[in-house]
Write a protein that holds these residues in place. Structure first.
Motif, short mmCIF file in Angstrom:
data_model
loop_
_atom_site.label_atom_id
_atom_site.label_comp_id
_atom_site.label_asym_id
_atom_site.label_seq_id
_atom_site.Cartn_x
_atom_site.Cartn_y
_atom_site.Cartn_z
N GLU A 19 4.06 13.42 11.41
CA GLU A 19 3.32 12.33 12.05
C GLU A 19 2.01 12.06 11.31
OE1 GLU A 19 2.66 9.21 14.40
OE2 GLU A 19 4.47 10.41 14.44
N SER A 20 1.34 13.12 10.85
CA SER A 20 0.09 12.94 10.12
C SER A 20 0.32 12.22 8.79
CB SER A 20 -0.57 14.30 9.86
OG SER A 20 -0.90 14.91 11.07
N ILE A 21 1.38 12.58 8.11
CA ILE A 21 1.70 11.92 6.84
C ILE A 21 2.05 10.46 7.08
CG2 ILE A 21 3.37 11.86 4.94
CD1 ILE A 21 3.35 14.94 5.06
N ASN A 22 2.77 10.18 8.16
CA ASN A 22 3.08 8.79 8.50
C ASN A 22 1.82 8.00 8.79
OD1 ASN A 22 5.84 9.04 8.16
ND2 ASN A 22 6.21 9.56 10.30
N GLN A 23 0.85 8.61 9.44
CA GLN A 23 -0.41 7.92 9.72
C GLN A 23 -1.18 7.61 8.44
OE1 GLN A 23 -2.55 10.32 12.51
NE2 GLN A 23 -1.20 9.80 14.21
N VAL A 24 -1.17 8.55 7.50
CA VAL A 24 -1.82 8.30 6.21
C VAL A 24 -1.12 7.15 5.50
CG1 VAL A 24 -2.29 9.28 3.92
CG2 VAL A 24 -2.70 10.65 5.96
N ASN A 25 0.20 7.14 5.54
CA ASN A 25 0.96 6.07 4.91
C ASN A 25 0.67 4.73 5.57
OD1 ASN A 25 2.84 4.95 3.12
ND2 ASN A 25 4.47 5.12 4.66
N GLN A 26 0.58 4.71 6.90
CA GLN A 26 0.26 3.46 7.61
C GLN A 26 -1.13 2.96 7.23
OE1 GLN A 26 0.80 4.51 11.72
NE2 GLN A 26 2.67 3.29 11.87
N ALA A 27 -2.08 3.86 7.11
CA ALA A 27 -3.45 3.46 6.74
C ALA A 27 -3.45 2.87 5.34
CB ALA A 27 -4.40 4.65 6.83
N GLN A 28 -2.72 3.47 4.41
CA GLN A 28 -2.63 2.96 3.04
C GLN A 28 -1.97 1.58 3.03
OE1 GLN A 28 -3.69 4.25 0.09
NE2 GLN A 28 -4.61 6.03 1.05
N ALA A 29 -0.88 1.42 3.79
CA ALA A 29 -0.18 0.14 3.83
C ALA A 29 -1.05 -0.94 4.45
CB ALA A 29 1.12 0.29 4.62
N ASN A 30 -1.78 -0.60 5.50
CA ASN A 30 -2.67 -1.56 6.15
C ASN A 30 -3.79 -1.99 5.19
OD1 ASN A 30 -3.76 -3.15 8.21
ND2 ASN A 30 -5.09 -1.50 8.88
#
Length: 108
Positions: A45-56
């Motif tokens: 979940e933490s890695i997904n959040q980092v990925n979402q922040a990068q994509a945003n």
């Protein structure tokens, strides 16, 4: 004045928010009233959040570059959030690797 905030507090708050937004909490046992999250699920979940922040951040940067109605300060805040989250993820990774190497050096 800017208050000091630990990156771990931010990650914990973000994880709690995403758990509330999603379907039932990760690892919720129907026989148990407590909420249990495994380390693997937390890490994923933490890695997904980092990925979402990068994509945003990328999305907002592209919108600004293409001339869409996006405020510069919002783009910069998004970029800083993604930078801080990536830096924190790298530091956590370094600590995990360091702990693993220390365990491997232990004599049994």
């Amino acid at each position: 004045m800017i208050n000091r905030v630990s990156p771990f507090q931010i990650a914990t708050q973000q994880l709690q928010q995403t758990q509330l937004q999603q379907k039932p909490a990760i690892g919720l046992d129907k026989n148990s009233a407590t909420n249990k999250v495994s380390f693997g699920d937390f890490l994923k979940e933490s890695i997904n959040q980092v990925n979402q922040a990068q994509a945003n951040s990328d999305k907002m940067t592209n919108a600004l570059a293409s001339g869409q109605n996006v405020e510069l300060h919002d783009v910069m805040i998004s970029a800083q959030k993604s930078s801080v989250s990536l830096t924190m993820a790298v530091e956590v990774r370094n600590k995990v690797i360091e702990a693993y190497q220390e365990m491997m050096r232990m004599q049994v």
